[in-house]
Design an enzyme around this catalytic site. Structure first.
Site, PDB file in Angstrom:
ATOM      1  N   VAL A   1       0.768  -1.270   0.117  1.00 24.84           N
ATOM      2  CA  VAL A   1       0.109  -0.046   0.097  1.00 24.84           C
ATOM      3  C   VAL A   1       0.984   1.298   0.049  1.00 24.84           C
ATOM      4  O   VAL A   1       0.214   2.257  -0.408  1.00 24.84           O
ATOM      5  CB  VAL A   1      -1.108   0.008   1.232  1.00 24.84           C
ATOM      6  CG1 VAL A   1      -2.039  -1.117   0.924  1.00 24.84           C
ATOM      7  CG2 VAL A   1      -0.101  -0.219   2.711  1.00 24.84           C
TER       8      VAL A   1
ATOM      9  N   TYR B   1       5.854   4.351  15.391  1.00 19.22           N
ATOM     10  CA  TYR B   1       4.562   4.034  15.191  1.00 19.22           C
ATOM     11  C   TYR B   1       3.411   5.160  15.866  1.00 19.22           C
ATOM     12  O   TYR B   1       2.715   5.363  14.942  1.00 19.22           O
ATOM     13  CB  TYR B   1       4.122   2.573  16.256  1.00 19.22           C
ATOM     14  CG  TYR B   1       2.929   2.241  15.873  1.00 19.22           C
ATOM     15  CD1 TYR B   1       2.429   1.309  14.898  1.00 19.22           C
ATOM     16  CD2 TYR B   1       1.819   2.384  17.051  1.00 19.22           C
ATOM     17  CE1 TYR B   1       1.143   0.710  14.746  1.00 19.22           C
ATOM     18  CE2 TYR B   1       0.574   1.958  16.819  1.00 19.22           C
ATOM     19  CZ  TYR B   1       0.427   1.140  15.679  1.00 19.22           C
ATOM     20  OH  TYR B   1      -0.993   0.728  15.663  1.00 19.22           O
TER      21      TYR B   1
HETATM   22  N1  NAD Z   1      -4.550  -4.525  16.683  1.00 23.89           N
HETATM   23  C1  NAD Z   1      -4.470  -3.172  17.638  1.00 23.89           C
HETATM   24  O1  NAD Z   1      -4.507  -3.631  18.694  1.00 23.89           O
HETATM   25  C2  NAD Z   1      -4.428  -1.924  16.828  1.00 23.89           C
HETATM   26  C3  NAD Z   1      -4.462  -0.896  17.688  1.00 23.89           C
HETATM   27  C4  NAD Z   1      -4.612   0.333  17.134  1.00 23.89           C
HETATM   28  C5  NAD Z   1      -4.484   0.522  15.742  1.00 23.89           C
HETATM   29  N2  NAD Z   1      -4.284  -0.827  14.972  1.00 23.89           N
HETATM   30  C6  NAD Z   1      -4.013  -0.600  13.545  1.00 23.89           C
HETATM   31  O2  NAD Z   1      -5.082  -1.166  12.797  1.00 23.89           O
HETATM   32  C7  NAD Z   1      -4.519  -1.764  11.644  1.00 23.89           C
HETATM   33  C8  NAD Z   1      -4.756  -3.338  11.581  1.00 23.89           C
HETATM   34  O3  NAD Z   1      -4.021  -3.964  12.402  1.00 23.89           O
HETATM   35  P1  NAD Z   1      -3.967  -5.516  12.744  1.00 23.89           P
HETATM   36  O4  NAD Z   1      -4.046  -5.546  14.332  1.00 23.89           O
HETATM   37  O5  NAD Z   1      -5.126  -5.935  12.271  1.00 23.89           O
HETATM   38  O6  NAD Z   1      -2.808  -5.855  12.218  1.00 23.89           O
HETATM   39  P2  NAD Z   1      -2.522  -7.148  11.493  1.00 23.89           P
HETATM   40  O7  NAD Z   1      -0.924  -7.390  11.250  1.00 23.89           O
HETATM   41  O8  NAD Z   1      -3.189  -8.374  12.082  1.00 23.89           O
HETATM   42  O9  NAD Z   1      -2.989  -7.178   9.859  1.00 23.89           O
HETATM   43  C9  NAD Z   1      -2.598  -6.059   9.032  1.00 23.89           C
HETATM   44  C10 NAD Z   1      -2.972  -6.511   7.473  1.00 23.89           C
HETATM   45  O10 NAD Z   1      -2.380  -5.406   6.831  1.00 23.89           O
HETATM   46  C11 NAD Z   1      -1.571  -5.903   5.673  1.00 23.89           C
HETATM   47  N3  NAD Z   1      -0.525  -5.304   5.674  1.00 23.89           N
HETATM   48  C12 NAD Z   1       0.676  -4.851   6.134  1.00 23.89           C
HETATM   49  N4  NAD Z   1       1.638  -4.143   5.586  1.00 23.89           N
HETATM   50  C13 NAD Z   1       1.149  -3.938   4.435  1.00 23.89           C
HETATM   51  C14 NAD Z   1       1.694  -3.291   3.185  1.00 23.89           C
HETATM   52  N5  NAD Z   1       2.638  -2.473   3.203  1.00 23.89           N
HETATM   53  N6  NAD Z   1       0.678  -3.266   1.881  1.00 23.89           N
HETATM   54  C15 NAD Z   1      -0.489  -4.179   2.037  1.00 23.89           C
HETATM   55  N7  NAD Z   1      -0.706  -4.573   3.117  1.00 23.89           N
HETATM   56  C16 NAD Z   1      -0.110  -4.668   4.063  1.00 23.89           C
HETATM   57  C17 NAD Z   1      -1.179  -7.284   6.377  1.00 23.89           C
HETATM   58  O11 NAD Z   1      -0.784  -8.471   5.373  1.00 23.89           O
HETATM   59  C18 NAD Z   1      -2.395  -7.745   7.130  1.00 23.89           C
HETATM   60  O12 NAD Z   1      -3.460  -8.506   6.335  1.00 23.89           O
HETATM   61  C19 NAD Z   1      -3.030  -1.000  11.629  1.00 23.89           C
HETATM   62  O13 NAD Z   1      -2.893   0.267  10.811  1.00 23.89           O
HETATM   63  C20 NAD Z   1      -2.908  -0.812  12.936  1.00 23.89           C
HETATM   64  O14 NAD Z   1      -1.803   0.066  13.291  1.00 23.89           O
HETATM   65  C21 NAD Z   1      -4.207  -1.894  15.687  1.00 23.89           C
END
Ligand code: NAD
Length: 257
Positions: free
Chosen positions: A69, A160
């Site tokens: 992305v 982050y």
């Molecule tokens: N899990 C949490 O507690 C939490 C809290 C706050 C924010 N977030 C944010 O939520 C979003 C999703 O997090 P999650 O916990 O589901 O993470 P995850 O690692 O479980 O899933 C992330 C997804 O994004 C995809 N991805 C990563 N880098 C990519 C790239 N360069 N191009 C295309 N796809 C890519 C991965 O393949 C995966 O499918 C993130 O932006 C994360 O920072 C998560």
């Protein structure tokens, strides 16, 4: 009469929807009536296949665009292919992101660049190219994934929290400048959501630190991806027609303290 929260007739694009929160968002958009959905993700393995199968079982047509992305070509191809396939793009959810737990001095310069590119540059690209398609058709809704770390600085690493604070600023700028084109832009700021990302990060912590972090959540549990997904579905819907430029928490009460 169709409820304003309904996404019937709307076409959506969700980044990082192979698993985790993105998958939860895709499923909740579908539950709200969205039937045409583009997934953009780096990986096309079993998680992605399961997500696509679940969506298709619910009657959703899915277009999968594999790519990074943070690359301009991924954003332009994903938007172009969506518009070619379905004629429009109503909702963009910039969810894909990475977190690499680290200390201040151990954060390599390369990691800083990679996290900022993945978490922030990507949001700009999909807002820009998705926004151009929305401007053309007279409007749309963008929802960006920030984090409670974007407000507090967080504890994952210097990169982050900075990337997620950037998402909040970009959301505000976009909301001001895209309103005249009928495009709303909002962000969501989750705290601890039960996904692979959290499992990986928590695996690096001593058990007492993990217990301390869970105890800091007033509701006493992690959130589920669907709980973020329902908020995103609302923000993307016409029910949120006068909501733009906001960052809405989904934290089980942790807020930003
Ligand atoms: N899990 C949490 O507690 C939490 C809290 C706050 C924010 N977030 C944010 O939520 C979003 C999703 O997090 P999650 O916990 O589901 O993470 P995850 O690692 O479980 O899933 C992330 C997804 O994004 C995809 N991805 C990563 N880098 C990519 C790239 N360069 N191009 C295309 N796809 C890519 C991965 O393949 C995966 O499918 C993130 O932006 C994360 O920072 C998560």
């Amino acid at each position: 009469m169709i409820a304003q929260t309904s996404l019937a007739g709307k076409t959506a694009l969700v980044t990082g929807a192979a698993q985790g929160i993105g998958r939860g968002i895709a499923l909740e958009l579908a539950a709200a009536g969205c039937r045409q959905l583009t997934i953009v993700d780096l990986v096309g393995g079993p998680e992605l296949r399961q997500t696509v199968a679940d969506l298709e079982t619910g009657g959703v047509e899915v277009l999968f665009v594999q790519g990074d992305v943070s690359e301009t070509a991924t954003a332009t191809q994903a938007v172009d292919q969506t518009v070619q396939r379905w004629g429009r793009l109503d909702i963009v959810v910039n969810n894909a992101g990475i977190a690499r737990p680290t200390t201040f001095f151990e954060t390599s310069d390369e990691q800083w660049d990679q996290v900022l590119r993945t978490n922030l540059r990507s949001v700009f690209l999909f807002m820009k190219y998705g926004g151009l398609a929305m401007r053309e058709q007279g409007g749309g809704a963008i929802v960006n994934m920030s984090s409670i770390s974007g407000i507090t600085g967080g504890s994952t690493g210097p990169d982050y929290g900075a990337s997620k604070a950037g998402v909040i600023a970009l959301t505000k700028f976009g909301a001001r400048r895209l309103a005249e084109f009928g495009i709303r832009v909002n962000a969501v700021a989750p705290a601890t959501i039960n996904t692979e990302m959290i499992a990986r990060n928590y695996a690096t912590l001593p058990p007492e630190e993990k217990a301390k972090r869970l105890a800091a959540i007033p509701m006493g549990r992690m959130g589920e991806p669907s709980e973020v997904g329902r908020l995103v579905a609302f923000l993307a819907s016409d029910a949120a027609s006068y909501v733009t430029g906001e960052t809405v928490g989904v934290t089980g009460g942790r807020m930003s303290s």
